[in-house]
Structure formats: C-alpha cells, structure tokens
Scaffold this motif. Structure first.
Motif, PDB file in Angstrom:
ATOM      1  N   ASN A 211       0.833  -1.204   0.000  1.00  0.00           N
ATOM      2  CA  ASN A 211       0.000   0.000   0.000  1.00  0.00           C
ATOM      3  C   ASN A 211       0.864   1.249   0.000  1.00  0.00           C
ATOM      4  OD1 ASN A 211      -2.314  -1.491   0.064  1.00  0.00           O
ATOM      5  ND2 ASN A 211      -2.707  -1.222   2.258  1.00  0.00           N
ATOM      6  N   PHE A 212       1.912   1.223   0.841  1.00  0.00           N
ATOM      7  CA  PHE A 212       2.764   2.419   0.936  1.00  0.00           C
ATOM      8  C   PHE A 212       3.535   2.646  -0.365  1.00  0.00           C
ATOM      9  CE2 PHE A 212       6.884   4.448   1.847  1.00  0.00           C
ATOM     10  CZ  PHE A 212       6.398   5.694   2.243  1.00  0.00           C
ATOM     11  N   SER A 213       4.273   1.612  -0.789  1.00  0.00           N
ATOM     12  CA  SER A 213       5.195   1.841  -1.905  1.00  0.00           C
ATOM     13  C   SER A 213       4.485   1.997  -3.249  1.00  0.00           C
ATOM     14  CB  SER A 213       6.220   0.704  -1.967  1.00  0.00           C
ATOM     15  OG  SER A 213       5.565  -0.525  -2.138  1.00  0.00           O
ATOM     16  N   VAL A 214       3.530   1.121  -3.504  1.00  0.00           N
ATOM     17  CA  VAL A 214       2.898   1.129  -4.835  1.00  0.00           C
ATOM     18  C   VAL A 214       1.760   2.157  -4.893  1.00  0.00           C
ATOM     19  CG1 VAL A 214       1.689  -0.272  -6.564  1.00  0.00           C
ATOM     20  CG2 VAL A 214       3.519  -1.289  -5.161  1.00  0.00           C
ATOM     21  N   ASP A 215       0.829   2.077  -3.934  1.00  0.00           N
ATOM     22  CA  ASP A 215      -0.348   2.948  -4.020  1.00  0.00           C
ATOM     23  C   ASP A 215      -0.050   4.373  -3.570  1.00  0.00           C
ATOM     24  OD1 ASP A 215      -1.580   0.743  -4.926  1.00  0.00           O
ATOM     25  OD2 ASP A 215      -2.440   0.170  -2.993  1.00  0.00           O
ATOM     26  N   ILE A 216       0.645   4.508  -2.453  1.00  0.00           N
ATOM     27  CA  ILE A 216       0.862   5.865  -1.925  1.00  0.00           C
ATOM     28  C   ILE A 216       2.036   6.556  -2.637  1.00  0.00           C
ATOM     29  CG2 ILE A 216       1.423   7.192   0.161  1.00  0.00           C
ATOM     30  CD1 ILE A 216      -0.100   4.983   1.757  1.00  0.00           C
ATOM     31  N   CYS A 217       3.156   5.818  -2.822  1.00  0.00           N
ATOM     32  CA  CYS A 217       4.327   6.448  -3.463  1.00  0.00           C
ATOM     33  C   CYS A 217       4.243   6.394  -4.992  1.00  0.00           C
ATOM     34  CB  CYS A 217       5.618   5.752  -3.042  1.00  0.00           C
ATOM     35  SG  CYS A 217       5.906   5.783  -1.278  1.00  0.00           S
ATOM     36  N   GLY A 218       3.470   5.452  -5.506  1.00  0.00           N
ATOM     37  CA  GLY A 218       3.385   5.314  -6.965  1.00  0.00           C
ATOM     38  C   GLY A 218       4.597   4.623  -7.572  1.00  0.00           C
ATOM     39  N   ALA A 219       5.332   3.818  -6.760  1.00  0.00           N
ATOM     40  CA  ALA A 219       6.477   3.075  -7.307  1.00  0.00           C
ATOM     41  C   ALA A 219       5.956   1.946  -8.195  1.00  0.00           C
ATOM     42  CB  ALA A 219       7.307   2.507  -6.165  1.00  0.00           C
ATOM     43  N   GLN A 220       6.677   1.651  -9.250  1.00  0.00           N
ATOM     44  CA  GLN A 220       6.264   0.568 -10.169  1.00  0.00           C
ATOM     45  C   GLN A 220       6.779  -0.769  -9.627  1.00  0.00           C
ATOM     46  OE1 GLN A 220       4.511   0.837 -13.076  1.00  0.00           O
ATOM     47  NE2 GLN A 220       4.194   3.003 -12.583  1.00  0.00           N
ATOM     48  N   PRO A 221       5.896  -1.733  -9.415  1.00  0.00           N
ATOM     49  CA  PRO A 221       6.389  -3.025  -8.891  1.00  0.00           C
ATOM     50  C   PRO A 221       6.894  -3.938 -10.005  1.00  0.00           C
ATOM     51  CG  PRO A 221       3.999  -3.020  -8.970  1.00  0.00           C
ATOM     52  CD  PRO A 221       4.437  -1.698  -9.537  1.00  0.00           C
ATOM     53  N   ASN A 222       7.849  -3.459 -10.787  1.00  0.00           N
ATOM     54  CA  ASN A 222       8.278  -4.247 -11.952  1.00  0.00           C
ATOM     55  C   ASN A 222       9.767  -4.565 -11.929  1.00  0.00           C
ATOM     56  OD1 ASN A 222       9.301  -1.765 -12.338  1.00  0.00           O
ATOM     57  ND2 ASN A 222       8.225  -1.288 -14.235  1.00  0.00           N
ATOM     58  N   TRP A 223      10.389  -4.421 -10.765  1.00  0.00           N
ATOM     59  CA  TRP A 223      11.824  -4.675 -10.685  1.00  0.00           C
ATOM     60  C   TRP A 223      12.080  -6.171 -10.548  1.00  0.00           C
ATOM     61  CZ3 TRP A 223      15.107  -6.644  -6.854  1.00  0.00           C
ATOM     62  CH2 TRP A 223      16.461  -6.462  -7.119  1.00  0.00           C
ATOM     63  N   GLN A 224      13.113  -6.655 -11.249  1.00  0.00           N
ATOM     64  CA  GLN A 224      13.431  -8.083 -11.155  1.00  0.00           C
ATOM     65  C   GLN A 224      14.904  -8.280 -10.833  1.00  0.00           C
ATOM     66  OE1 GLN A 224      12.337  -9.673 -14.896  1.00  0.00           O
ATOM     67  NE2 GLN A 224      10.143  -9.517 -14.484  1.00  0.00           N
ATOM     68  N   MET A 225      15.199  -9.470 -10.333  1.00  0.00           N
ATOM     69  CA  MET A 225      16.576  -9.763  -9.962  1.00  0.00           C
ATOM     70  C   MET A 225      17.541  -9.583 -11.146  1.00  0.00           C
ATOM     71  SD  MET A 225      18.153 -10.130  -7.413  1.00  0.00           S
ATOM     72  CE  MET A 225      17.387 -10.526  -5.904  1.00  0.00           C
ATOM     73  N   GLY A 226      17.057  -9.875 -12.343  1.00  0.00           N
ATOM     74  CA  GLY A 226      17.910  -9.745 -13.534  1.00  0.00           C
ATOM     75  C   GLY A 226      18.432  -8.331 -13.676  1.00  0.00           C
ATOM     76  N   ASP A 227      17.616  -7.374 -13.301  1.00  0.00           N
ATOM     77  CA  ASP A 227      18.055  -5.972 -13.380  1.00  0.00           C
ATOM     78  C   ASP A 227      19.231  -5.761 -12.435  1.00  0.00           C
ATOM     79  OD1 ASP A 227      15.809  -5.849 -14.872  1.00  0.00           O
ATOM     80  OD2 ASP A 227      14.601  -4.772 -13.401  1.00  0.00           O
ATOM     81  N   PHE A 228      19.176  -6.440 -11.298  1.00  0.00           N
ATOM     82  CA  PHE A 228      20.256  -6.283 -10.323  1.00  0.00           C
ATOM     83  C   PHE A 228      21.586  -6.729 -10.930  1.00  0.00           C
ATOM     84  CE2 PHE A 228      23.189  -7.938  -7.246  1.00  0.00           C
ATOM     85  CZ  PHE A 228      23.255  -6.915  -6.306  1.00  0.00           C
ATOM     86  N   VAL A 229      21.562  -7.885 -11.606  1.00  0.00           N
ATOM     87  CA  VAL A 229      22.805  -8.416 -12.171  1.00  0.00           C
ATOM     88  C   VAL A 229      23.404  -7.406 -13.147  1.00  0.00           C
ATOM     89  CG1 VAL A 229      23.794 -10.246 -13.600  1.00  0.00           C
ATOM     90  CG2 VAL A 229      22.130 -10.808 -11.839  1.00  0.00           C
ATOM     91  N   GLN A 230      22.584  -6.871 -14.043  1.00  0.00           N
ATOM     92  CA  GLN A 230      23.100  -5.914 -15.025  1.00  0.00           C
ATOM     93  C   GLN A 230      23.638  -4.654 -14.343  1.00  0.00           C
ATOM     94  OE1 GLN A 230      23.856  -6.962 -17.820  1.00  0.00           O
ATOM     95  NE2 GLN A 230      22.727  -8.829 -17.350  1.00  0.00           N
ATOM     96  N   LEU A 231      22.884  -4.144 -13.376  1.00  0.00           N
ATOM     97  CA  LEU A 231      23.309  -2.927 -12.664  1.00  0.00           C
ATOM     98  C   LEU A 231      24.613  -3.162 -11.917  1.00  0.00           C
ATOM     99  CD1 LEU A 231      20.006  -1.583 -11.034  1.00  0.00           C
ATOM    100  CD2 LEU A 231      21.448  -0.398 -12.701  1.00  0.00           C
TER     101      LEU A 231
END
Ligand code: XMP
Length: 503
Positions: free
Chosen positions: A184-204
């Motif tokens: 509720n806090f992160s997605v609805d209130i802050c508007g963060a996109q819940p689309n992050w995946q572990m694969g992104d971590f490896v590349q970053l």
C-alpha cells in the motif's frame, strides 16, 4: 526507487527485502544522509526502526530537509517516533510496559487519505512489536489510524501530507499484514512501479563493478566456497574476466574435504583463478586455549586478514608489471571488514557486490549465472566455521571429530531427501565429555550436538522435526564411525532463544 533511511535496527535490511520481493526497487542509506547530496529523487522514504531513544542526546536523526522533498514518508517504530519527535519533543516518552512480540492491532477508519496505509485489511490485524518508547501524544495535524492495548498511537497519519507512522514492524515475517502495508505504501501511496526483477540487479551490479574497477589490472576476492562468495566470484568473473583473482584461506575449521571441493568448483566449473592458502596450523595455534566465542571470532577474523594481506602482496608483486594501475579489493562482508590501514595504506578500494542481498536473492542470481544447483542451494556456513560449532577449546582432534560427525549427518540428510527442506544443519561438539560403553570397555567420550533449523531469513528459526528413527540412525552411525564419540544429542531449541550456531 524507495529510499530506506537506516536508524540501525537489526531488521532494516528486511524492509528492503520485503519491498524488493514486491518488485519495488529499494536502496538503504544511513539515517543522517544529507538530502542535498542525493543524486536521485526517491519516490518515497521509509525511516527504519533503531535501538536508540529519539529524545536522548546524541541519538540519530534525519536531515530535516527530508520533509521538504514532499515525497511520502513511512516511519517504522523508531522511525515513527522520529516523525512525532520532530513535531514536538514531548510526543515521545518511555512507556510503562515493554511491548515485545505479537500484538492485536485495531485499525481505525478516518478518511480516504489516512486510510490508504491499511487499505484492504479489515479492522483487526496482527503485528509484531518490539519497543519500550512510544508516542504519548498525538502530533499536531496527525490522526490515529491504528492502536493496540498498550499503544494508543500505534499508527498515525498526517491529515494532509502523505506521512505515516507505525509502531510495529511490517517487515517481519511475524507481521502478517506487513506485506500488504508495504505494498500500500510503496505502490499505491508512493506510486512506485512493482516491476523490478533480480535480472536488473545483475546488469546494474556488473556495470557498477566495471565502473569501480576502471582500468585497474587486479581485483582480489576473498572466497570461502559458500553461496555468497561463489556467486560474488562468478559475478566478478562475468564483469571483468581474468582480472579477478580469488583467494581461499583454509582456516583449519572448514568442513570435511571442503577445500578440494571449493577448488573444483571455482577453478574447474567457473574458470576462476584461485589461490589456496593453507592456514590451518596458524589458525589452530592462535586459537589454542581460547573458549570465549567472540574472542574466537576476533582471532579468526584477524588471522584471516593477516594471511589475506600477505597473499595479496605476493600476488600483486607477481603481477607487478601489469599492476601499475593500482588494485581493487573485493571482499564479502563475512570477512568482518578489512582494516582501514590496509585500505588507506595500500590505496585499495572495496567492492562488495552482494552486500545488500539476502540469501535467497543471492541464490536467484547464482542460478541466473548458471552456477550448479548443488552449490547454489548449499546451506550457509559461517566464516569462523566449525570453531563456533565446537563449544570450548578448538583443537585439531575436536575439529576432526566434529567434521566427521557433520559429514555423516549431512550425507544422511541428503540421502533422505531432506536437505532442501532444511535451512541449515550441522553437527557440533559439546564442551563436556560423557561416559559410554563400547563392548566391554567404558570410554569417556565426546558429545556430539546435532542441529537443524528451518528459517526464511535466519533472524528467527524453528527446529526441523526429524523422525526419531532417522535421528537414531544418525546417532548409531556417528558413534560407530567417529572414534571418540560416546553420545549424540539433538538440539530442540528454536531461535530465539537459541542462536542457530552453538556460539
Ligand atoms: P546465529 O547463530 O546468530 O546465526 O543465529 C545466524 C546466521 O548467521 C551465520 N553466522 C555467521 N556467519 N560469521 C559468519 O560468516 C559469523 O561469525 C557468524 N555467526 C553466525 C549463521 O551460520 C547463520 O546462518
């Protein structure tokens, strides 16, 4: 990205863990981070819990500029008290009763703005509390959104701004409403996109490693052969190839045949340049007569650094011609930190590729990098190894006994197909000895302690409930095959109060 400002709670990392599991990318920074120095604007900010009291002199506080960012804020425990204390220092005081453990929380509906934190949860939720201090007054311009028997202001919300606080810990496994609240806090209130995946971590992370390493010729890595350091090494290899060299220090307290197995994995399977340093004698001589657990850890940590430093200098000399560009050290947090003198004195830089990840996340990366399942799924093994599984004196004889018993126990667990159902298992040794009878002889033998637990995050754990017959078979094999053992026990203590390791 959500920013978590860390006030030093043991569970601050769990907030990241929970948010990332929801697909929300999260970073952790110290609570007093200067907001003007942030190079990115967070979508929302969480203030973690912490061990201090907000009203004490010298207690940690946020940069007040954090409130000018006008992004949603969620304060947890100390973080909630920080919000209230900022409004008026009289809002927070020591409670009459401590509140630890389960609490029934009553949710109060106020209006569509304030109700967003507990949206979709009904009016009674269960939560885990851990506090003494509490809000004794409602800050001006705030409304109450939750209470417990002991905490009148267990949840608060600003009347207009998206600022919320809760006294309990939504990041804990034992707060069932925690996941929904953080979503509720992160997605609805802050508007963060819940689309992050572990694969992104490896590349970053690969990009970050390359940037930190730059054109330096040599990167050294401390590897133990455990899940974290193996995945870390594979990541380094992927990022900078053969400029990465691994060092394995045998501290004499590793498991049976472990050194050879690690060599096989790192060199043969992952193609990593590995040097093994045999430190058994030095470690055991420095540990002789030491029984106090933290002293054991300190001795192992500092001996590790001594040998690592010596080996680093040797490898560097060997690679002198190409090492002019300076060098970088990669170390895993288990090393216990490299001494500042080593970093300053030798112009080294520290790379900690997996420092913010939890074991299951490290495993997910390992799988992505193609590391064998048998390695990725390995139970964690502590840096000080068998030394903290042997109560009392660490001698070669006692290490060998614990090692053999452990090997039998783990092999039987694997044969029974139970290994993946257990988070961590081992055989350790008691301080005392006990009398046994073998044939016509009475022997004064060692007592083996078996331990096996199930846990998600290793912060709390329950014992694994083996069939008694299985344990009986383990006991029989250990007494028959490991000379010097006259008794085998199974540890029935959960964590808390027991820790997972024996020391
Ligand atoms: P405890 O025993 O505190 O352990 O319940 C929780 C987890 O941490 C590991 N552990 C350590 N790991 N160095 C390490 O690298 C240590 O000194 C150490 N002490 C505990 C333990 O194996 C378990 O997974």
């Amino acid at each position: 990205t959500i920013l978590v400002l860390d006030f030093g709670s043991q569970t601050s990392h769990l907030i990241l863990r929970r948010l990332r599991a929801l697909g929300v990318f999260t970073e952790l920074l110290p609570c007093n981070t200067k907001i003007a120095e942030l190079t990115w604007k967070p979508k929302g900010i969480v203030f973690s819990g912490g061990p201090s009291s907000v009203y004490d002199e010298g207690s940690p506080h946020v940069d007040p500029a954090v409130f000018d960012l006008a992004v949603p804020i969620l304060g947890i425990c100390y973080g909630c008290q920080e919000i209230a204390w900022r409004a008026d220092s009289k809002n927070v005081a020591r409670g009459e009763k401590r509140e630890y453990g389960h609490a029934d929380v009553t949710v109060t509906k106020v209006n569509s703005h304030a109700d967003r934190l507990f949206a979709g949860m009904g009016d009674k939720v269960a939560a885990f509390m851990s506090h003494f201090d509490k809000l004794v007054k409602l800050p001006t311009d705030y409304v109450v959104i939750a209470n417990t028997e002991n905490s009148e202001f267990a949840g608060i919300a600003h009347k207009e701004k998206p600022i919320f606080g809760v006294q309990f810990h939504p990041e804990l496994e034992h707060t069932p409403c925690g996941e929904a609240l953080l979503r509720n806090f992160s997605v609805d209130i802050c508007g963060a996109q819940p689309n992050w995946q572990m694969g992104d971590f490896v590349q970053l992370e690969i990009a970050r490693i390359r940037e930190t390493v730059g054109d330096r010729a040599l990167v050294l890595g401390a590897c133990s052969g455990g899940v974290d350091s193996t995945v870390g090494a594979a990541l380094m290899k992927e990022a900078i190839g053969d400029r990465f060299k691994a060092i394995l220090i045998d501290n004499g307290c590793m498991r049976l045949n472990e050194c050879e197995e690690v060599k096989k994995t790192l060199s043969d399977h992952l193609g990593i340049d590995l040097t093994v340093v045999d430190g058994e004698e030095l470690f055991l001589s420095r540990l002789a007569g030491v029984t106090e657990p933290e002293t054991k850890r300190k001795i192992i940590g500092s001996t590790f650094i001594d040998l690592f430093e010596k080996e680093a200098i040797r490898i560097e000399k060997e690679a002198e011609s190409s090492a002019n560009a300076g060098k970088v050290i990669k170390s895993h947090h288990n090393v216990g930190g490299l001494p500042q003198r080593m970093i300053d004195g030798q112009g080294l830089r520290l790379l900690e590729p997996l420092r913010l990840l939890f074991k299951d996340e490290v495993r997910a990366i390992g799988r992505q990098l193609g590391i064998h399942e048998s390695l990725v799924g390995r139970h964690p093994f502590p840096g000080p190894g068998i030394a903290i599984r042997i109560l009392g004196d660490v001698t070669k004889e006692r290490v060998d006994i614990a090692r053999k018993a452990d090997h039998i126990f783990i092999s039987m667990i694997k044969e029974a197909g139970l290994y993946d159902q257990i988070s961590q298992a081992f055989a350790g040794l008691d301080t005392n000895r006990s009398v046994g009878v073998f044939g016509d002889q009475r022997v004064w033998g060692y007592i083996v302690i078996l331990r096996a637990v199930r846990t998600k995050d290793f912060m709390s754990a329950e014992i694994f409930k083996f069939d008694l017959e299985f344990l009986e078979n383990v006991s029989r094999r250990i007494c028959n095959e490991v000379e010097g053992v006259s008794r085998v026990t199974y540890d029935l203590t959960s964590k808390p109060p027991g820790t997972i390791e024996l020391e």
